[in-house]
Design an enzyme around this catalytic site. Structure first.
Site, PDB file in Angstrom:
ATOM      1  N   GLU A 131      41.385  33.072  41.561  1.00  0.00           N
ATOM      2  CA  GLU A 131      40.707  34.293  41.110  1.00  0.00           C
ATOM      3  C   GLU A 131      40.574  35.330  42.224  1.00  0.00           C
ATOM      4  O   GLU A 131      40.833  36.509  42.009  1.00  0.00           O
ATOM      5  CB  GLU A 131      39.349  33.966  40.487  1.00  0.00           C
ATOM      6  CG  GLU A 131      39.434  33.151  39.193  1.00  0.00           C
ATOM      7  CD  GLU A 131      40.300  33.775  38.098  1.00  0.00           C
ATOM      8  OE1 GLU A 131      40.634  34.977  38.201  1.00  0.00           O
ATOM      9  OE2 GLU A 131      40.657  33.065  37.133  1.00  0.00           O
TER      10      GLU A 131
ATOM     11  N   GLU B 291      45.859  39.249  34.400  1.00  0.00           N
ATOM     12  CA  GLU B 291      46.302  38.055  33.662  1.00  0.00           C
ATOM     13  C   GLU B 291      47.794  37.818  33.885  1.00  0.00           C
ATOM     14  O   GLU B 291      48.239  36.679  34.013  1.00  0.00           O
ATOM     15  CB  GLU B 291      45.994  38.179  32.169  1.00  0.00           C
ATOM     16  CG  GLU B 291      44.527  38.480  31.838  1.00  0.00           C
ATOM     17  CD  GLU B 291      43.524  37.556  32.503  1.00  0.00           C
ATOM     18  OE1 GLU B 291      43.852  36.397  32.788  1.00  0.00           O
ATOM     19  OE2 GLU B 291      42.387  38.013  32.766  1.00  0.00           O
TER      20      GLU B 291
ATOM     21  N   ASN C 238      46.472  31.954  29.732  1.00  0.00           N
ATOM     22  CA  ASN C 238      47.253  30.848  29.172  1.00  0.00           C
ATOM     23  C   ASN C 238      48.757  31.101  29.322  1.00  0.00           C
ATOM     24  O   ASN C 238      49.230  32.197  29.090  1.00  0.00           O
ATOM     25  CB  ASN C 238      46.945  30.697  27.689  1.00  0.00           C
ATOM     26  CG  ASN C 238      45.487  30.817  27.389  1.00  0.00           C
ATOM     27  OD1 ASN C 238      44.688  30.057  27.909  1.00  0.00           O
ATOM     28  ND2 ASN C 238      45.121  31.808  26.580  1.00  0.00           N
TER      29      ASN C 238
HETATM   30  N1  ARG Z   1      40.750  32.893  34.095  1.00  0.00           N
HETATM   31  C1  ARG Z   1      40.162  33.974  33.362  1.00  0.00           C
HETATM   32  C2  ARG Z   1      40.402  35.202  34.196  1.00  0.00           C
HETATM   33  O1  ARG Z   1      39.860  35.430  35.212  1.00  0.00           O
HETATM   34  C3  ARG Z   1      38.708  33.804  33.119  1.00  0.00           C
HETATM   35  C4  ARG Z   1      38.329  32.718  32.186  1.00  0.00           C
HETATM   36  C5  ARG Z   1      36.918  32.340  32.362  1.00  0.00           C
HETATM   37  N2  ARG Z   1      36.379  31.652  31.257  1.00  0.00           N
HETATM   38  C6  ARG Z   1      35.237  30.963  31.321  1.00  0.00           C
HETATM   39  N3  ARG Z   1      34.786  30.444  30.256  1.00  0.00           N
HETATM   40  N4  ARG Z   1      34.579  30.741  32.400  1.00  0.00           N
HETATM   41  O2  ARG Z   1      41.236  35.969  33.930  1.00  0.00           O
HETATM   42 ZN    ZN Z   2      41.493  35.587  36.619  1.00  0.00          ZN
END
Ligand code: ARG
Ligand code: ZN
Length: 899
Positions: free
Chosen positions: A325, A303, A270
């Site tokens: 990702e 992150e 976030n």
């Molecule tokens: N964007 C996050 C990360 O890879 C993962 C969040 C995934 N959450 C989910 N409910 N699928 O750092």
């Molecule tokens: Zn991620």
């Protein structure tokens, strides 16, 4: 209910600004969302009305009112269903909607949207959690500027956090207070976050290269403030690294991390308000292992790196998830490699890829890194999208070099900053920045399955010519029968008889000769090709796919044990030295497994031992090769510890038709025991050499971790001898351990042994860490994963133990997923393990769909096993699919597994 990538259309409306107002309460929380909509439907036909506005929602949110342009809508003007709010006739042009919803965060056990953890309010909106807060266009290509106001009881929730900068705060009547946060950067709603709670904070100041002062803050529960230094250090290192390697600076004055105990995944990026699973923030030498420390470093980096790769440039739709990702995993892997040992990091990542991703790619859930369809997006946060996605990003890096890759990244940000884009946009930026054609990499995004690379070699002494004949083939995967060749960069060298690297003179198709130095990258992108090297003085030993330059399964025909031993001893590429050892042990394990399985019947450890011994046992050359590695003064301890580790059971099962997991486990354990017996003097010496002097303080760095890793690997190997003296020594080490790394290592070895030491140690550990939920996760996990025969009874008793909390995801992962990793007990021949897991999936699904979906994945490999096990696992999947009220999450995985 399937969504298809091919169906993408731009949204009919976009949003410019969102003002959210949260009245946080104990019974109910009211949310007022003021949303500014802008038409995106294009030119309307004369007199035609705008299309209806269809907003996403969830059935557990209650709509209190909806107003457009200041006028409250009457009942007939909108429609609410479980999943949508439809405004039938929105006005032409821009307009503002005010939507008021009522939530019960304290009852939200899904942990998606707004929920409570340990009494604090927090959020998780990726992938589609924002629709659990208010009705919205919950898709990543709708980017808006957010203002968040929240008010709450000041004594229960003294800390109020939102995205961006704090604009205003103050006291209110009745012991309440409020805060207003403004985020200047447009973002998709999945990056929205809010936290309100009683939290302690530690702060550090960081100055970026261009002189911006940033306050870094980590918020945790009161008692944990002493455990945040490592995460703070990791954050500072990440910020420095991104500036050095990519020229990317942080873009706000504040960066917050909040640790929460109840979290479905690892962490969430976030904007300026990262929320983390507390196990990925909190560390102290007494409670966290070296592995925990390194994961924290990696995830804090991950992150943080998302701020550019994910937030500033985001995904157009969720099919593009690997855009952010895969790229961000690649960045965090490289960060960790630079902070620690590069070869060791690479080996760890490849081990994980082989044991998890190759398995996924070979099973019913196989999907390309950019999936074509899904029912629940949350089911596609997979090792394929993340880890194989990172391997695909690495292909660009290998082909373009560090400099060319950086050029591509620069152009990517120049073109797409502030936008929601696709994987094709990324490839185009990489190609255009370097003036090369990268279309050949496109198939890595659309084809599932692990490509198989088959290589044969030939040497012609008369012409001093050496040839590599390469063939490739990707096996069919569900829904994709026909596969086309992909571009495989083969990083390679040739070793002369003395182990030196030979100069590579590669002959081009036109007869020209290219000088590659001693290491080159071959571009292999056709079904078959031959690479010819000139002026090769004698038949070399090839070292192919160095550093694992492509995520493929390579078979080198005629690669003898002598060659592998030679590579293990001599290769200039550390990864390939390790790989040679893996290939040697893998061959042996598969042979012994076949021998042990032949004729069926007796599968006790005893019988397995007899059959393995009769089949020749562990050959001298393997023992001697390992001895040489262990005693090589020039090798890093972590590398040694990984070099003597055998391939994982799940990696091996991938190569066995109708495998029997307990049998394989017994074979593997038997081999470890043979190695331990024959290498005993070396193992004992290494333990001595790498033991810390009493009183040595714990430090987390590559050198200290290497000592602990090697010492503990030697101890674990010796423990398999099950000698009273060794067991007593383990128990003593367990009792006297000065840090969690040593403590847990001794305990895991003891847990695999029968005898009173096991229970004694487990009890002592529990008594010591009763008040430490993160440490108890290890305690649960070790017991759940244990291969002690008949361990299911213990696991069942743990479900009812006071330390176990089924509503907490980490608890479920430790206990249930841990149990799923026990080859002996999950795969017990009577099906009791499967029955237990099936029951657990259904029970957890009533609480948390995402957690249950991860648990049901334990069954997806069912086709790998023998017919009896296949039938029993299949029966569980059928029972689950037939269950009334099953979540879409579990339904998708279970039903696709059966197809
Ligand atoms: N964007 C996050 C990360 O890879 C993962 C969040 C995934 N959450 C989910 N409910 N699928 O750092
Ligand atoms: Zn991620």
């Amino acid at each position: 209910k399937q969504k298809f990538r091919a169906d993408y259309t731009a949204p009919p409306f976009t949003v410019t600004t969102v003002h959210l107002d949260f009245i946080l309460g104990e019974e109910t929380t009211d949310v007022t969302a003021k949303i500014h909509f802008v038409p995106n439907y294009g030119q309307l036909a004369a007199g035609a009305p705008p299309p209806p506005l269809v907003l996403d929602g969830r059935k557990d949110i209650k709509l209190l009112s909806v107003a457009l342009g200041g006028r409250v809508l009457g009942e007939g003007e909108y429609e609410v269903s479980d999943k949508h709010l439809t405004i039938k006739a929105p006005p032409a042009g821009e307009f503002e909607a005010v939507i008021v919803t009522q939530l019960r965060p304290q009852d939200n056990s899904l942990l998606e949207g707004l929920y409570k953890s340990s009494g604090n309010f927090c959020t998780q909106c990726e992938a589609e959690g924002f629709r659990g807060i208010t009705y919205f266009l919950d898709r990543p290509d709708v980017m808006a500027k957010y203002t968040t106001r929240m008010e709450a009881d000041a004594s229960l929730y003294p800390v109020l956090l939102g995205n961006g900068n704090l604009a205003e705060s103050g006291q209110m009547e009745g012991g309440r207070h409020y805060a207003v946060w403004v985020d200047p950067y447009p973002k998709p709603c999945y990056l929205f976050a809010l936290v309100a709670g009683k939290l302690a904070m530690k702060e550090r100041e960081y100055t970026t290269g261009s002189g911006r002062k940033v306050a870094l803050r980590i918020f945790v529960q009161e008692g944990n403030l002493g455990r945040v230094d490592h995460a703070l250090d990791s954050l500072v290192k990440s910020m420095q690294w991104d500036e050095q390697v990519y020229g990317l600076e942080y873009d706000l004055d504040l960066f917050n991390i909040v640790a929460v105990d109840d979290f479905n995944m690892g962490a969430m990026e976030n904007k300026s308000l990262n929320i983390f699973n507390s196990r990925l923030v909190l560390a102290s030498p007494q409670t966290a292992t070296d592995l925990d420390y390194s994961r924290i470093e990696g995830v804090v980096g991950h992150e943080y790196f998302h701020n550019w790769t994910g937030n500033r440039v985001t995904c157009r739709d969720w099919f593009q998830l690997t855009l952010k990702e895969g790229l961000t995993v690649f960045r965090d892997q490289e960060f960790s490699a630079d902070m620690n040992s590069r070869p060791v990091k690479r080996i760890e990542d490849v081990m994980m890829l082989r044991s998890s991703q190759f398995t996924e790619d070979a099973g019913p859930m196989a999907h390309p890194i950019r999936p074509e369809s899904y029912i629940k997006m949350d089911n596609f946060y997979t090792v394929t999208v993340y880890e194989k996605g990172s391997e695909v990003v690495r292909l660009y890096h290998t082909l373009l070099g560090a400099e060319g890759f950086r050029k591509g990244m620069d152009l990517y940000f120049q073109r797409h900053d502030g936008h929601a884009v696709t994987c094709d946009d990324f490839r185009a930026a990489m190609a255009d920045a370097n003036g090369v054609d990268l279309e050949a990499l496109g198939r890595w995004y659309s084809q599932a399955g692990t490509p198989q690379l088959h290589v044969t070699t030939s040497y012609d002494a008369a012409s001093r010519t050496y040839r590599l004949h390469c063939k490739q083939r990707t096996p069919p995967t569900p829904g994709q029968e026909e596969k086309l060749p992909v571009l495989i960069p083969i990083k390679m060298g040739l070793l002369g008889p003395d182990g030196s690297e030979l100069p590579l003179k590669l002959q081009g198709a036109d007869g020209s000769v290219q000088d590659l130095g001693t290491e080159g990258v071959l571009r292999f992108d056709t079904p078959e090709a031959t690479f010819t090297f000139l002026e090769v003085p004698a038949e070399p030993v090839p070292s192919l796919l160095r550093g694992f330059s492509a995520p493929v399964k390579m078979e080198l025909e005629g690669q003898s044990e002598q060659h592998l031993t030679f590579l293990l001893a001599n290769d200039a590429d550390a990864f390939n030295r390790w790989e040679a050892g893996q290939r040697l042990s893998r061959k042996l394990l598969l042979q012994l497994y076949a021998a042990a399985a032949a004729g069926g019947g007796a599968h006790s450890p005893q019988a397995v031992a007899e059959r393995c011994a009769a089949a020749g046992g562990v050959p001298d050359n393997l023992v001697e090769a390992f001895r040489a590695v262990l005693t090589d003064p020039d090798l890093d301890g972590s590398f040694k510890s990984m070099a003597v580790m055998l391939p994982t059971g799940s990696e091996l099962l991938d190569a066995i038709q109708g495998g029997d997991p307990p049998l394989l486990h017994h074979v593997r354990t038997w081999v470890v025991r043979q190695l331990a017996a024959r290498l005993r003097p070396e193992l004992e010496q290494l333990i001595k050499d790498n033991d810390d002097a009493p009183g040595t303080p714990y430090v987390f760095n590559a050198a200290a971790c290497a000592r602990r890793a090697l010492k503990n690997r030697c101890l674990t190997m010796l423990s398999t001898l099950e000698e009273p003296g060794i067991t007593a020594m383990l128990l003593r080490r367990f009792n006297e351990a000065a840090n969690m790394t040593d403590e847990i290592s001794a305990l895991s070895a003891l847990v695999e042994l029968a005898g009173p030491e096991r229970d004694q140690a487990l009890q002592a550990f529990y008594d010591k860490f009763k008040g430490e939920p993160l440490v108890l996760l290890k305690w649960l996990g070790l017991q759940a994963t244990s291969n002690a025969p008949g361990n299911l009874a213990l696991v069942k008793s743990l479900v009812d133990h006071e330390a176990f909390n089924i509503t907490n995801p980490n608890n479920c992962y430790s206990l249930f997923l841990g149990f799923g990793r026990s080859p002996v007990n999950f795969h017990a021949a009577d099906g009791s393990g499967y029955q237990f897991m099936g029951d657990a999936v259904l029970r957890v699904d009533g609480i948390n769909h995402q957690v249950a979906a991860r648990m049901v994945s334990a069954f997806t490999t069912w086709r790998q096993y023998d017919t009896e096990r296949q039938a029993m696992m299949r029966a569980q999947l059928e029972r689950i699919v037939a269950h009334k009220g099953l979540s879409e999450n579990v339904f998708e995985i279970a039903s696709k597994s059966l197809k």
